[in-house]
Scaffold this motif. Sequence first.
Motif, PDB file in Angstrom:
ATOM      1  N   LYS A   1     -11.457   6.384  -3.336  1.00  0.00           N
ATOM      2  CA  LYS A   1     -12.496   5.737  -3.919  1.00  0.00           C
ATOM      3  C   LYS A   1     -13.447   7.130  -4.441  1.00  0.00           C
ATOM      4  O   LYS A   1     -14.107   7.255  -5.482  1.00  0.00           O
ATOM      5  CB  LYS A   1     -13.235   4.940  -2.741  1.00  0.00           C
ATOM      6  CG  LYS A   1     -14.243   4.285  -3.253  1.00  0.00           C
ATOM      7  CD  LYS A   1     -15.027   3.398  -2.230  1.00  0.00           C
ATOM      8  CE  LYS A   1     -16.281   2.880  -2.419  1.00  0.00           C
ATOM      9  NZ  LYS A   1     -17.147   2.552  -1.527  1.00  0.00           N
TER      10      LYS A   1
ATOM     11  N   SER B   1      -7.764   5.207   1.423  1.00  0.00           N
ATOM     12  CA  SER B   1      -8.490   4.375   0.479  1.00  0.00           C
ATOM     13  C   SER B   1      -9.703   4.924   0.256  1.00  0.00           C
ATOM     14  O   SER B   1     -10.228   5.003  -0.823  1.00  0.00           O
ATOM     15  CB  SER B   1      -8.437   3.123   0.921  1.00  0.00           C
ATOM     16  OG  SER B   1      -9.531   2.221   0.578  1.00  0.00           O
ATOM     17  N   GLY B   2     -10.341   5.606   1.310  1.00  0.00           N
ATOM     18  CA  GLY B   2     -11.704   6.235   0.949  1.00  0.00           C
ATOM     19  C   GLY B   2     -11.522   7.530   0.192  1.00  0.00           C
ATOM     20  O   GLY B   2     -12.512   7.773  -0.663  1.00  0.00           O
TER      21      GLY B   2
ATOM     22  N   ASP C   1       0.804  -1.098  -0.027  1.00  0.00           N
ATOM     23  CA  ASP C   1      -0.191   0.133  -0.248  1.00  0.00           C
ATOM     24  C   ASP C   1       0.868   1.290   0.010  1.00  0.00           C
ATOM     25  O   ASP C   1       1.357   1.647   0.911  1.00  0.00           O
ATOM     26  CB  ASP C   1      -0.871  -0.070   1.363  1.00  0.00           C
ATOM     27  CG  ASP C   1      -1.871   1.047   1.189  1.00  0.00           C
ATOM     28  OD1 ASP C   1      -1.848   1.994   0.433  1.00  0.00           O
ATOM     29  OD2 ASP C   1      -2.825   1.021   2.171  1.00  0.00           O
TER      30      ASP C   1
ATOM     31  N   ARG D   1      -4.273   4.728   6.426  1.00  0.00           N
ATOM     32  CA  ARG D   1      -4.336   3.806   5.019  1.00  0.00           C
ATOM     33  C   ARG D   1      -5.814   3.710   4.795  1.00  0.00           C
ATOM     34  O   ARG D   1      -6.135   3.897   3.776  1.00  0.00           O
ATOM     35  CB  ARG D   1      -4.054   2.542   5.107  1.00  0.00           C
ATOM     36  CG  ARG D   1      -2.378   2.666   5.252  1.00  0.00           C
ATOM     37  CD  ARG D   1      -1.540   1.425   5.248  1.00  0.00           C
ATOM     38  NE  ARG D   1      -0.086   1.423   5.284  1.00  0.00           N
ATOM     39  CZ  ARG D   1       0.873   0.845   4.834  1.00  0.00           C
ATOM     40  NH1 ARG D   1       0.395  -0.548   4.604  1.00  0.00           N
ATOM     41  NH2 ARG D   1       2.216   0.944   5.034  1.00  0.00           N
ATOM     42  N   ARG D   2      -6.744   3.616   5.690  1.00  0.00           N
ATOM     43  CA  ARG D   2      -8.304   3.356   5.424  1.00  0.00           C
ATOM     44  C   ARG D   2      -8.789   4.634   4.918  1.00  0.00           C
ATOM     45  O   ARG D   2      -9.576   4.780   3.905  1.00  0.00           O
ATOM     46  CB  ARG D   2      -8.944   2.935   6.792  1.00  0.00           C
ATOM     47  CG  ARG D   2     -10.235   2.554   6.727  1.00  0.00           C
ATOM     48  CD  ARG D   2     -11.008   2.388   8.005  1.00  0.00           C
ATOM     49  NE  ARG D   2     -11.044   3.392   8.822  1.00  0.00           N
ATOM     50  CZ  ARG D   2     -11.844   4.608   8.554  1.00  0.00           C
ATOM     51  NH1 ARG D   2     -12.702   4.568   7.327  1.00  0.00           N
ATOM     52  NH2 ARG D   2     -11.781   5.646   9.378  1.00  0.00           N
ATOM     53  N   ILE D   3      -8.369   5.775   5.479  1.00  0.00           N
ATOM     54  CA  ILE D   3      -8.795   7.093   5.359  1.00  0.00           C
ATOM     55  C   ILE D   3      -8.310   7.511   3.619  1.00  0.00           C
ATOM     56  O   ILE D   3      -9.135   8.022   3.110  1.00  0.00           O
ATOM     57  CB  ILE D   3      -8.083   8.173   5.979  1.00  0.00           C
ATOM     58  CG1 ILE D   3      -8.991   7.947   7.587  1.00  0.00           C
ATOM     59  CG2 ILE D   3      -8.530   9.599   5.616  1.00  0.00           C
ATOM     60  CD1 ILE D   3      -8.400   8.980   8.660  1.00  0.00           C
TER      61      ILE D   3
ATOM     62  N   TRP E   1       0.651   4.346   0.125  1.00  0.00           N
ATOM     63  CA  TRP E   1      -0.655   5.367   0.309  1.00  0.00           C
ATOM     64  C   TRP E   1      -0.056   6.853   0.153  1.00  0.00           C
ATOM     65  O   TRP E   1      -1.031   7.559  -0.121  1.00  0.00           O
ATOM     66  CB  TRP E   1      -0.925   5.152   1.679  1.00  0.00           C
ATOM     67  CG  TRP E   1      -0.237   5.467   2.772  1.00  0.00           C
ATOM     68  CD1 TRP E   1       0.826   4.527   3.533  1.00  0.00           C
ATOM     69  CD2 TRP E   1       0.183   6.667   3.541  1.00  0.00           C
ATOM     70  NE1 TRP E   1       1.492   5.104   4.594  1.00  0.00           N
ATOM     71  CE2 TRP E   1       1.065   6.399   4.384  1.00  0.00           C
ATOM     72  CE3 TRP E   1      -0.683   7.989   3.260  1.00  0.00           C
ATOM     73  CZ2 TRP E   1       1.613   7.533   5.185  1.00  0.00           C
ATOM     74  CZ3 TRP E   1       0.039   8.916   4.164  1.00  0.00           C
ATOM     75  CH2 TRP E   1       1.027   8.782   4.928  1.00  0.00           C
TER      76      TRP E   1
ATOM     77  N   THR F   1     -12.652  15.097   3.750  1.00  0.00           N
ATOM     78  CA  THR F   1     -12.157  13.864   4.769  1.00  0.00           C
ATOM     79  C   THR F   1     -12.255  14.415   6.214  1.00  0.00           C
ATOM     80  O   THR F   1     -12.678  15.760   6.105  1.00  0.00           O
ATOM     81  CB  THR F   1     -10.708  13.565   4.624  1.00  0.00           C
ATOM     82  OG1 THR F   1     -10.542  12.369   5.423  1.00  0.00           O
ATOM     83  CG2 THR F   1      -9.704  14.552   4.936  1.00  0.00           C
TER      84      THR F   1
ATOM     85  N   GLN G   1      -2.757   1.787  10.087  1.00  0.00           N
ATOM     86  CA  GLN G   1      -3.922   1.156   9.616  1.00  0.00           C
ATOM     87  C   GLN G   1      -5.210   2.181   9.112  1.00  0.00           C
ATOM     88  O   GLN G   1      -5.689   2.012   8.259  1.00  0.00           O
ATOM     89  CB  GLN G   1      -4.312  -0.003  10.226  1.00  0.00           C
ATOM     90  CG  GLN G   1      -3.261  -0.783  10.476  1.00  0.00           C
ATOM     91  CD  GLN G   1      -2.887  -1.659   9.191  1.00  0.00           C
ATOM     92  OE1 GLN G   1      -2.951  -1.060   7.955  1.00  0.00           O
ATOM     93  NE2 GLN G   1      -2.682  -3.024   9.263  1.00  0.00           N
ATOM     94  N   GLU G   2      -5.568   3.139  10.385  1.00  0.00           N
ATOM     95  CA  GLU G   2      -6.418   4.048  10.115  1.00  0.00           C
ATOM     96  C   GLU G   2      -5.780   5.023   8.798  1.00  0.00           C
ATOM     97  O   GLU G   2      -6.971   5.517   8.126  1.00  0.00           O
ATOM     98  CB  GLU G   2      -6.487   4.726  11.559  1.00  0.00           C
ATOM     99  CG  GLU G   2      -7.620   5.881  11.386  1.00  0.00           C
ATOM    100  CD  GLU G   2      -8.919   5.483  11.410  1.00  0.00           C
ATOM    101  OE1 GLU G   2      -9.359   4.346  11.111  1.00  0.00           O
ATOM    102  OE2 GLU G   2     -10.058   6.366  11.355  1.00  0.00           O
TER     103      GLU G   2
END
Length: 370
Positions: free
Chosen positions: A199, A195-196, A136, A191-193, A138, A154, A188-189
């Motif tokens: 998207k 990813s959002g 990732d 990376r989740r953000i 990111w 965000t 990890q958080e």
Amino acid sequence: MSEPSKFIFKSVLKALHYSGLAKAMAPVARGHGVIFMLHRVCPVEDAGFSPNRILKVTPKFLEHVITLVKRSGIDIISLDDVPARIKDKDNKRRFACFTLDDGYRDNIDHAYPVFKKHNVPFTIYLPTAFADGEGDLWWLVLQESILKADRIQTTIDGARRIFTTRTQKQKDTAFNDIYWWLRSQPEQEARRIVSGIAKDAGYDASPLCSDLVMTWDQARALAKDPLVTFGGHTCRHLALAKLPANEARREIAESIVRLERELGRPCHHFSYPYGDAGSAGVREFEFVTSLGLATAVTTRKGHVYAHHQDHMSALPRISLNGDYQDLRYVSVFLTGVPFVLWNALGRARSLLVGLKPAKAQSVENGKLAA
Ligand SMILES: [Zn+2]
């Protein structure tokens, strides 16, 4: 580093160069050697919005640096030889090493021919998930998403933030605000953000890793050249200091075992992802030592001195950064002076912050994180 800070740092480097001060102070500031850090080597310099251009230098610049280092009477050695070289009190010659993080494929296409031409050894730190094509990246996903979008939204520190990202300046502002806030978050958080955000922007990041990073087959082919050393860079390229102890240790240990298995040779070296004080600290240095690795590098700035023989798991490096592709800067870096000043300023600042009342300190930290 923000643009104003960068401007000040460059001005200081130029002043040190043209005043002759760097040269004059070099005998007391420089160490036994330097370990250069690179990431990508690409012939074309980025124009427009490209905040990750700091990770790229041109092959031409790399070649000029190698020539400068050799002309300065500095031995370019393999990382394997660094521990003995630091301990060798009789050898007064300085040394330099070249290291590249993350295993970008352009290291094979554009850096390797330069190193080969000049018979220069170098080390690549390869995260195992990257070579699997599952990494990732990111920081690049965030860049590409902002590049694609006219508007990014965000949540930062619990507040919904909407960035208009039509112009380059707006895109730069959005990237800096979001990127530096994410660096302070659990990874990890973060990376989740990202990813959002990707998207929402309609950016498909799935081919990015395999497009940019070398495969195991390519790494194996490169590793056949005795000039090349591979080192660990964890499995998933996570900031280790933010992980629970057992997970951080596993990230280091498993990446070394996997590299040895894939490349069919022992792996003695390691690089901490991100490598700053918030990403790797004493706990991680002790993990590396306990695993019996010969060296580990950070992104803390500076020369390698004799005392580093007691800190082989926390070696400093000097970044060859896309924003500093000027041999005047590199010649000043080789004197050690800017890093001595930088680290002294950092210590003074820590002392001042430490002396402030708790309330004032938290306000300042809040500003820094924003
Ligand atoms: Zn890295």
